[in-house]
Design a protein around this motif. Structure first.
Motif, short mmCIF file in Angstrom:
data_model
loop_
_atom_site.label_atom_id
_atom_site.label_comp_id
_atom_site.label_asym_id
_atom_site.label_seq_id
_atom_site.Cartn_x
_atom_site.Cartn_y
_atom_site.Cartn_z
N VAL A 1 14.68 8.54 -7.52
CA VAL A 1 13.72 9.41 -6.84
C VAL A 1 12.86 8.68 -5.81
CG1 VAL A 1 13.60 11.03 -8.75
CG2 VAL A 1 12.00 9.12 -8.66
N HIS A 2 13.14 7.40 -5.56
CA HIS A 2 12.33 6.68 -4.58
C HIS A 2 13.16 5.59 -3.93
CE1 HIS A 2 8.17 5.49 -3.22
NE2 HIS A 2 8.91 4.48 -2.79
N THR A 3 13.84 5.93 -2.84
CA THR A 3 14.63 4.95 -2.10
C THR A 3 14.02 4.70 -0.73
OG1 THR A 3 16.09 6.65 -1.20
CG2 THR A 3 16.77 5.62 -3.27
N HIS A 4 14.43 3.60 -0.11
CA HIS A 4 13.94 3.24 1.23
C HIS A 4 15.15 2.95 2.11
CE1 HIS A 4 9.71 2.84 0.07
NE2 HIS A 4 10.17 2.35 -1.08
N PHE A 5 15.73 3.97 2.71
CA PHE A 5 16.88 3.79 3.58
C PHE A 5 16.42 3.70 5.03
CE2 PHE A 5 19.60 6.42 0.42
CZ PHE A 5 19.74 5.31 -0.40
N ASP A 6 16.77 2.57 5.68
CA ASP A 6 16.48 2.37 7.10
C ASP A 6 14.99 2.52 7.40
OD1 ASP A 6 17.53 1.58 9.52
OD2 ASP A 6 17.94 3.62 10.21
N HIS B 1 15.47 13.49 8.89
CA HIS B 1 16.79 14.15 8.83
C HIS B 1 17.63 13.77 10.05
CE1 HIS B 1 15.76 17.63 5.85
NE2 HIS B 1 15.81 16.45 5.28
N ALA B 2 17.01 13.75 11.22
CA ALA B 2 17.73 13.38 12.44
C ALA B 2 18.22 11.94 12.36
CB ALA B 2 16.83 13.58 13.65
N LYS B 3 17.40 11.05 11.82
CA LYS B 3 17.79 9.66 11.67
C LYS B 3 18.94 9.51 10.69
CE LYS B 3 15.66 5.16 11.27
NZ LYS B 3 14.43 4.43 11.11
N ALA B 4 18.93 10.28 9.63
CA ALA B 4 19.98 10.21 8.61
C ALA B 4 21.32 10.71 9.13
CB ALA B 4 19.58 11.00 7.37
N ASP C 1 20.88 1.23 5.18
CA ASP C 1 20.69 2.45 5.95
C ASP C 1 21.17 3.62 5.10
OD1 ASP C 1 23.49 2.44 6.11
OD2 ASP C 1 23.52 1.79 8.20
N HIS C 2 21.21 4.81 5.66
CA HIS C 2 21.59 5.98 4.86
C HIS C 2 23.03 5.90 4.37
CE1 HIS C 2 17.93 7.40 6.84
NE2 HIS C 2 17.77 8.10 5.74
N TYR C 3 23.92 5.33 5.16
CA TYR C 3 25.32 5.22 4.74
C TYR C 3 25.49 4.19 3.63
CZ TYR C 3 30.26 4.17 4.68
OH TYR C 3 31.54 3.94 4.27
N THR C 4 25.02 2.96 3.86
CA THR C 4 25.23 1.91 2.86
C THR C 4 24.43 2.16 1.59
OG1 THR C 4 23.50 0.48 3.79
CG2 THR C 4 25.76 0.16 4.62
N GLY C 5 23.26 2.74 1.72
CA GLY C 5 22.44 3.04 0.55
C GLY C 5 23.06 4.08 -0.36
N HIS C 6 23.60 5.14 0.24
CA HIS C 6 24.26 6.17 -0.56
C HIS C 6 25.55 5.64 -1.19
CE1 HIS C 6 21.62 9.08 1.55
NE2 HIS C 6 21.67 9.68 0.38
N LYS C 7 26.27 4.82 -0.45
CA LYS C 7 27.51 4.24 -0.96
C LYS C 7 27.21 3.32 -2.15
CE LYS C 7 31.67 1.93 0.68
NZ LYS C 7 32.36 1.38 1.86
N ALA C 8 26.21 2.47 -2.02
CA ALA C 8 25.83 1.58 -3.11
C ALA C 8 25.35 2.36 -4.33
CB ALA C 8 24.74 0.61 -2.64
N ALA C 9 24.59 3.42 -4.09
CA ALA C 9 24.11 4.25 -5.20
C ALA C 9 25.28 4.87 -5.95
CB ALA C 9 23.18 5.33 -4.67
N ALA C 10 26.24 5.40 -5.21
CA ALA C 10 27.40 6.04 -5.85
C ALA C 10 28.20 5.04 -6.68
CB ALA C 10 28.30 6.69 -4.79
N PHE C 11 28.41 3.84 -6.15
CA PHE C 11 29.14 2.82 -6.91
C PHE C 11 28.38 2.40 -8.16
CE2 PHE C 11 31.85 2.24 -3.20
CZ PHE C 11 33.07 1.96 -3.81
N GLY C 12 27.06 2.53 -8.14
CA GLY C 12 26.25 2.19 -9.31
C GLY C 12 26.05 3.34 -10.27
N GLY C 13 26.65 4.49 -9.99
CA GLY C 13 26.52 5.64 -10.88
C GLY C 13 25.38 6.58 -10.55
N THR C 14 24.69 6.32 -9.45
CA THR C 14 23.61 7.21 -9.02
C THR C 14 24.19 8.23 -8.05
OG1 THR C 14 21.96 5.47 -9.28
CG2 THR C 14 21.38 7.30 -7.84
N THR C 15 24.10 9.49 -8.39
CA THR C 15 24.71 10.54 -7.56
C THR C 15 23.69 11.32 -6.74
OG1 THR C 15 24.61 12.07 -9.42
CG2 THR C 15 26.66 10.82 -9.12
#
Length: 64
Positions: free
Chosen positions: A9-14, A60-63, A25-39
């Motif tokens: 509930v508290h991430t810091h992407f980019d 939203h525009a940045k993401a 960034d938004h891509y690598t952060g979400h990818k890392a989260a998914a590999f760690g079991g965070t959906t």
């Protein structure tokens, strides 16, 4: 409520910090989260503009 993975509930992407930016960034952060079991992640939105809506729209525009 049953969720298929973890929730962060508290991430810091980019996120700008002093003279740098957070490492994920938004891509690598979400990818890392998914590999760690965070959906599900809820990213921190900086409060730089005058209104909350302006801040959310800018993030939203940045993401995208």
């Amino acid at each position: 409520m049953v969720l298929p993975g973890g929730v962060d509930v508290h991430t810091h992407f980019d996120l700008p910090m002093s003279a740098t930016v957070s490492s994920d960034d938004h891509y690598t952060g979400h990818k890392a989260a998914a590999f760690g079991g965070t959906t599900t992640v809820i990213d921190f939105v900086p409060q730089d503009a005058d209104s909350l809506q302006e801040n959310v729209d800018a993030w939203h525009a940045k993401a995208e």
